[in-house]
Motif scaffolding. Sequence first.
Motif, PDB file in Angstrom:
ATOM      1  N   PHE A 280      -0.438  -0.906   1.453  1.00 37.61           N
ATOM      2  CA  PHE A 280       0.626  -1.911   1.408  1.00 37.61           C
ATOM      3  C   PHE A 280       1.963  -1.313   0.999  1.00 37.61           C
ATOM      4  N   GLN A 281       2.026  -0.042   0.721  1.00 35.12           N
ATOM      5  CA  GLN A 281       3.310   0.551   0.341  1.00 35.12           C
ATOM      6  C   GLN A 281       4.265   0.489   1.531  1.00 35.12           C
ATOM      7  N   GLU A 284       5.785  -5.941   2.916  1.00 33.49           N
ATOM      8  CA  GLU A 284       6.186  -7.100   2.120  1.00 33.49           C
ATOM      9  C   GLU A 284       5.573  -8.358   2.716  1.00 33.49           C
ATOM     10  N   ARG A 316       5.784  -5.982  -3.771  1.00 35.95           N
ATOM     11  CA  ARG A 316       5.469  -6.336  -2.380  1.00 35.95           C
ATOM     12  C   ARG A 316       5.807  -7.793  -2.082  1.00 35.95           C
TER      13      ARG A 316
END
Length: 528
Positions: A280-281, A284, A316
């Motif tokens: 998930f880096q 968003e 996020r």
Amino acid sequence: SSHLASDKGDAFSQAIAMGEGGFGKGDAGKGFKGKGKGKGKKGKGITPKMRYEMQMKIMRSAEVICCTSIAAGGDFFAKFSFAGVLIDEAAQATELSAVVPLILRGTKRLVLVGDHCQLPPTVQSSEAEARGLSVSLYSRMIDGGGLPPHLLDTQYRSHPLLAAFSARAFYHGRLKSGISAAKRPAPSGFRWPREDVPLAFLEVTAEEQQDGDSKLNPCEADVIVELLRHVFADGELKVTDVGVVTPYLAQVRHLRRVARSIVPPSTDPMLLEIASVDNFQGREKELIIFSAVRSNRSGTVGFLADWRRLNVMLTRARRGLVVCGNSQTLRANEHWSAWLDFFRCAAAGEPLPRTPSPVRRQREVEQKAERERQKQEEEEAQAEAAAAERQGKRRGHSARRGSSSRRGSSPRRRSSSRQHRPAQRSHRTPSVVETSGVKRSISRRLSDALSDVEDSGIGGEGSRVDAESRWERDDKPAAAETEIDRGAAKNAALEALDKAWAISRANCARRPLAANDKDSSDMEFDSD
């Protein structure tokens, strides 16, 4: 994979669609790979050479070419030269992959865009990580190269409160929010602690479970599924607006399996993104739900101990963040404990606590360790000095005691050596020699207690000095013994000892003996 920034992409896609070899059956001739059987109306169609020339024409007309760092080193770009190279997410790229476009393509300008406060490059080999291959080019240039970074100090993604903890704890308070809270309202379908606080923590005390090399927490998964059911039933957020994040792959697999039932009808369950923090880096979502998984009595948090992973998870969400976990276990880690205090104050409407950054905290730890090291070195130096001083005193005391023993024991050694000299050198009869041996043993004891005899007035000063002078003359080297009458010196010494012994017996006779006392002469002869 690459993306070509050009308006001629559609024409290119239409051109390569002709033929059968992997692109479908076309109207212009044989397939692209030369094995198609379709007959065209205009000849043979596109040959590999023609296709390559069309690609080069489109690439040369493009102003920006997007590709991966490894693909930049391919032969396809060998004929191109670039005025600048920009590497995005440079802090998460290994140093070796980042230098590929620099070495093989070359450039006049290099721009690295990244965040060293988020996750570092992923390296599977522990040996490679230990040898420094997990260090990114971005981090090396900032930490070791002395290149100051230019901070983009304004974030436009998250609600100001969602970014407040990271700004305080990880960015030294320099990160500002360029978006107002009114433009990031909390999602509906969930009961938030306060209307203006899109932040929640759901307490789940059920213990974690082991699943191979990973871990999962089914109770947390059930809580998250129920939460998603209410959010989707409200209808404000779509499936693509929600993301579920967890640090463990076993929990990811379990959540994907149990969450299929709550996805709205006619919606692909795969659109609900459930992934790890690492995946998930750079992403968003409107709503982020985090499953901490770890729940145990020992306070072990595993992956959650990395503050950079916590920073990625917190940043996020755009409008709301929900964390599921065991607060007692999470408080074993200082960063999570600080975040829980931050949430408690925000939910209660109290002033937010001050949270020092990890860099500042690390600096304080290093300074404390340096002070302790200096203190330990001073204590060791003092201990060594004290030990040297004690050793010096011990040596001085041993030297003084050795000189005293040599002064008292020399006559004894001389006396003992004389007993073993050949009989022909003595002018005495055997009976005289035997008596002399007894008297010599007595003289050894008298020489040890010579000071006591002097204090008691026994023998007188003259007799003691006369006897010592004779012993000293007798101790001279053999070359000088020819000039001295040794027999006369020995006789004189024996006479002095006899006189001292007689006076000592007389003094002992004056003192009455106790019932358990012995005569001093008996004690001397018995001990001899």
